[in-house]
Design a protein around this motif. Sequence first.
Motif, PDB file in Angstrom:
ATOM      1  N   MET A  93       1.594 -11.124   8.176  1.00 32.90           N
ATOM      2  CA  MET A  93       1.524 -10.147   9.265  1.00 32.90           C
ATOM      3  C   MET A  93       1.880  -8.752   8.772  1.00 32.90           C
ATOM      4  O   MET A  93       1.206  -7.771   9.048  1.00 32.90           O
ATOM      5  CB  MET A  93       2.496 -10.583  10.385  1.00 32.90           C
ATOM      6  CG  MET A  93       2.306  -9.803  11.681  1.00 32.90           C
ATOM      7  SD  MET A  93       0.644 -10.054  12.339  1.00 32.90           S
ATOM      8  CE  MET A  93       0.620  -8.815  13.610  1.00 32.90           C
ATOM      9  N   PHE A  94       2.964  -8.682   7.957  1.00 34.48           N
ATOM     10  CA  PHE A  94       3.398  -7.412   7.400  1.00 34.48           C
ATOM     11  C   PHE A  94       2.300  -6.814   6.519  1.00 34.48           C
ATOM     12  O   PHE A  94       1.957  -5.632   6.619  1.00 34.48           O
ATOM     13  CB  PHE A  94       4.692  -7.621   6.608  1.00 34.48           C
ATOM     14  CG  PHE A  94       5.169  -6.381   5.918  1.00 34.48           C
ATOM     15  CD1 PHE A  94       5.690  -5.322   6.650  1.00 34.48           C
ATOM     16  CD2 PHE A  94       5.102  -6.269   4.534  1.00 34.48           C
ATOM     17  CE1 PHE A  94       6.135  -4.171   6.011  1.00 34.48           C
ATOM     18  CE2 PHE A  94       5.543  -5.113   3.893  1.00 34.48           C
ATOM     19  CZ  PHE A  94       6.056  -4.072   4.633  1.00 34.48           C
ATOM     20  N   LYS A  95       1.714  -7.689   5.685  1.00 26.67           N
ATOM     21  CA  LYS A  95       0.639  -7.252   4.793  1.00 26.67           C
ATOM     22  C   LYS A  95      -0.542  -6.727   5.591  1.00 26.67           C
ATOM     23  O   LYS A  95      -1.157  -5.714   5.254  1.00 26.67           O
ATOM     24  CB  LYS A  95       0.188  -8.413   3.902  1.00 26.67           C
ATOM     25  CG  LYS A  95       1.080  -8.661   2.720  1.00 26.67           C
ATOM     26  CD  LYS A  95       0.491  -9.772   1.870  1.00 26.67           C
ATOM     27  CE  LYS A  95       1.314  -9.989   0.608  1.00 26.67           C
ATOM     28  NZ  LYS A  95       0.821 -11.116  -0.176  1.00 26.67           N
ATOM     29  N   PHE A  96      -0.841  -7.455   6.660  1.00 26.04           N
ATOM     30  CA  PHE A  96      -1.968  -7.067   7.527  1.00 26.04           C
ATOM     31  C   PHE A  96      -1.751  -5.669   8.091  1.00 26.04           C
ATOM     32  O   PHE A  96      -2.638  -4.812   8.059  1.00 26.04           O
ATOM     33  CB  PHE A  96      -2.134  -8.105   8.645  1.00 26.04           C
ATOM     34  CG  PHE A  96      -3.046  -7.663   9.758  1.00 26.04           C
ATOM     35  CD1 PHE A  96      -4.422  -7.630   9.571  1.00 26.04           C
ATOM     36  CD2 PHE A  96      -2.525  -7.282  10.990  1.00 26.04           C
ATOM     37  CE1 PHE A  96      -5.265  -7.214  10.593  1.00 26.04           C
ATOM     38  CE2 PHE A  96      -3.359  -6.862  12.019  1.00 26.04           C
ATOM     39  CZ  PHE A  96      -4.731  -6.832  11.815  1.00 26.04           C
ATOM     40  N   ILE A  97      -0.545  -5.426   8.589  1.00 21.41           N
ATOM     41  CA  ILE A  97      -0.266  -4.129   9.218  1.00 21.41           C
ATOM     42  C   ILE A  97      -0.303  -2.996   8.190  1.00 21.41           C
ATOM     43  O   ILE A  97      -0.857  -1.922   8.445  1.00 21.41           O
ATOM     44  CB  ILE A  97       1.100  -4.179   9.955  1.00 21.41           C
ATOM     45  CG1 ILE A  97       0.963  -5.084  11.191  1.00 21.41           C
ATOM     46  CG2 ILE A  97       1.548  -2.788  10.380  1.00 21.41           C
ATOM     47  CD1 ILE A  97       2.241  -5.383  11.909  1.00 21.41           C
ATOM     48  N   ILE A  98       0.261  -3.249   7.000  1.00 22.76           N
ATOM     49  CA  ILE A  98       0.233  -2.238   5.932  1.00 22.76           C
ATOM     50  C   ILE A  98      -1.209  -1.866   5.596  1.00 22.76           C
ATOM     51  O   ILE A  98      -1.570  -0.683   5.505  1.00 22.76           O
ATOM     52  CB  ILE A  98       0.936  -2.795   4.660  1.00 22.76           C
ATOM     53  CG1 ILE A  98       2.433  -2.916   4.890  1.00 22.76           C
ATOM     54  CG2 ILE A  98       0.638  -1.924   3.447  1.00 22.76           C
ATOM     55  CD1 ILE A  98       3.174  -1.600   4.853  1.00 22.76           C
ATOM     56  N   THR A  99      -2.047  -2.905   5.418  1.00 21.62           N
ATOM     57  CA  THR A  99      -3.439  -2.659   5.047  1.00 21.62           C
ATOM     58  C   THR A  99      -4.173  -1.906   6.153  1.00 21.62           C
ATOM     59  O   THR A  99      -4.927  -0.971   5.900  1.00 21.62           O
ATOM     60  CB  THR A  99      -4.156  -3.998   4.762  1.00 21.62           C
ATOM     61  OG1 THR A  99      -3.303  -4.807   3.976  1.00 21.62           O
ATOM     62  CG2 THR A  99      -5.454  -3.757   4.021  1.00 21.62           C
ATOM     63  N   LEU A 100      -3.907  -2.333   7.395  1.00 21.45           N
ATOM     64  CA  LEU A 100      -4.518  -1.684   8.548  1.00 21.45           C
ATOM     65  C   LEU A 100      -4.127  -0.204   8.601  1.00 21.45           C
ATOM     66  O   LEU A 100      -4.971   0.681   8.800  1.00 21.45           O
ATOM     67  CB  LEU A 100      -4.069  -2.395   9.825  1.00 21.45           C
ATOM     68  CG  LEU A 100      -4.756  -1.978  11.123  1.00 21.45           C
ATOM     69  CD1 LEU A 100      -6.038  -2.774  11.316  1.00 21.45           C
ATOM     70  CD2 LEU A 100      -3.848  -2.175  12.318  1.00 21.45           C
ATOM     71  N   LEU A 134      -3.099   1.703   6.136  1.00 18.74           N
ATOM     72  CA  LEU A 134      -3.701   2.453   5.033  1.00 18.74           C
ATOM     73  C   LEU A 134      -5.164   2.764   5.355  1.00 18.74           C
ATOM     74  O   LEU A 134      -5.653   3.867   5.082  1.00 18.74           O
ATOM     75  CB  LEU A 134      -3.590   1.667   3.720  1.00 18.74           C
ATOM     76  CG  LEU A 134      -2.206   1.674   3.068  1.00 18.74           C
ATOM     77  CD1 LEU A 134      -2.192   0.768   1.840  1.00 18.74           C
ATOM     78  CD2 LEU A 134      -1.797   3.090   2.660  1.00 18.74           C
ATOM     79  N   GLY A 135      -5.866   1.797   5.940  1.00 14.29           N
ATOM     80  CA  GLY A 135      -7.250   2.027   6.355  1.00 14.29           C
ATOM     81  C   GLY A 135      -7.324   3.113   7.417  1.00 14.29           C
ATOM     82  O   GLY A 135      -8.187   3.993   7.377  1.00 14.29           O
ATOM     83  N   GLY A 157      -6.653  10.414  -2.851  1.00 10.38           N
ATOM     84  CA  GLY A 157      -6.211   9.906  -4.148  1.00 10.38           C
ATOM     85  C   GLY A 157      -4.926   9.103  -4.047  1.00 10.38           C
ATOM     86  O   GLY A 157      -4.696   8.160  -4.800  1.00 10.38           O
ATOM     87  N   LEU A 158      -4.098   9.462  -3.081  1.00 10.99           N
ATOM     88  CA  LEU A 158      -2.809   8.801  -2.872  1.00 10.99           C
ATOM     89  C   LEU A 158      -2.968   7.372  -2.341  1.00 10.99           C
ATOM     90  O   LEU A 158      -2.086   6.524  -2.518  1.00 10.99           O
ATOM     91  CB  LEU A 158      -1.999   9.636  -1.871  1.00 10.99           C
ATOM     92  CG  LEU A 158      -0.484   9.617  -1.955  1.00 10.99           C
ATOM     93  CD1 LEU A 158      -0.012  10.027  -3.343  1.00 10.99           C
ATOM     94  CD2 LEU A 158       0.118  10.557  -0.908  1.00 10.99           C
ATOM     95  N   ILE A 159      -4.097   7.108  -1.674  1.00 12.44           N
ATOM     96  CA  ILE A 159      -4.346   5.758  -1.155  1.00 12.44           C
ATOM     97  C   ILE A 159      -4.377   4.746  -2.308  1.00 12.44           C
ATOM     98  O   ILE A 159      -3.940   3.604  -2.160  1.00 12.44           O
ATOM     99  CB  ILE A 159      -5.684   5.700  -0.375  1.00 12.44           C
ATOM    100  CG1 ILE A 159      -5.711   6.737   0.750  1.00 12.44           C
ATOM    101  CG2 ILE A 159      -5.971   4.297   0.144  1.00 12.44           C
ATOM    102  CD1 ILE A 159      -5.054   6.317   2.031  1.00 12.44           C
ATOM    103  N   VAL A 160      -4.880   5.191  -3.464  1.00 12.75           N
ATOM    104  CA  VAL A 160      -5.029   4.286  -4.615  1.00 12.75           C
ATOM    105  C   VAL A 160      -3.687   3.705  -5.075  1.00 12.75           C
ATOM    106  O   VAL A 160      -3.520   2.487  -5.097  1.00 12.75           O
ATOM    107  CB  VAL A 160      -5.780   4.993  -5.772  1.00 12.75           C
ATOM    108  CG1 VAL A 160      -5.738   4.167  -7.045  1.00 12.75           C
ATOM    109  CG2 VAL A 160      -7.220   5.275  -5.369  1.00 12.75           C
TER     110      VAL A 160
END
Lengths: 139, 163
Positions: free
Chosen positions: A1-8, A10-11, B15-18
């Motif tokens: 869940m934590f990973k999901f939220i981080i990725t979301l 960042l997107g 670039g920081l996203i990487v």
Amino acid sequence: MFKFIITLLLGFAFGLILLASQAFSWFRIQEMFHFQSFHMFGLLFSAIGTSAVFLFIIKRKKIKSAQGNQIEVKPKKLELKANIIGGLIFGLGWSISGACSAPVYILVGLHWQIGLILLAGAFTGTVIFGLLKGKNGLL
Amino acid sequence: MNTPLAWYFAGPLIGLIVPLLLILREKQFGISSSYRFIGATLLPKIKYFNYSKEQDRWQIHFALGLILSGFAAFQLFGAFDKVVIQPVLDYEKAAVTIYDVKNGLQFFLGGILVGFGARYANGCTAGHCIMDVSQFATSSIIATVSFFVGGLIGSLFINPIIF
């Protein structure tokens, strides 16, 4: 869940940057290919430069990931014919649709009709590739 | 919203996203493999889609974030296509209507080329141009040059005919 939220997140952040800088826009893409503004070139070059500096630091300092593992960075394998022909085809699509893979998703949220048409197109293209890839001698 | 965020802010932020993806998720920046993941989910019988798709699942979450950013922008500012960005050749007129469904066929065909080309070239603007050019990978430099050559042909010669 934590990973999901981080990725979301960042997107989401990536999307906001592409929106604020208008890099998602069909017009910015045409402007770039007509060399009418430095905007997109500056954007790409400074993104690459920033990324390169951080990758250098990560490799040099052997920085570990949040999970405590050694970060491995592997470049893509050279496939001359595929890189060139695939690249030309992608470039054609990029200029016609004014969107590469990430802006396709942004447009789904921003402008769902054209966004979904683009997404359907990109998916269809991926399926066509998948079907041809299975055939001997092709691709 | 007529003035874009300056490239010298936006570029370094991209670039920081990487490094963030690498440190927080141990993932190399990229997005077009999400299409392959969708293929593996919907059409698993196609051999190309029969792969270890779990490695690409995170890209779906990343894509979800992208969709949400577009949706948030729409809620805040409305349709961006009403924003007329600096006139590009004779596209001023098109500026208001480019994302209209009447241009759907062009966008669909463009999308097909994007999806096909990204898989054939093994990456798109994210994975090749940003992630791997910043590691000076030969494959990605060649792919990036090819993206631009294809883009020049499309933008200068094909778009004036079809739009």
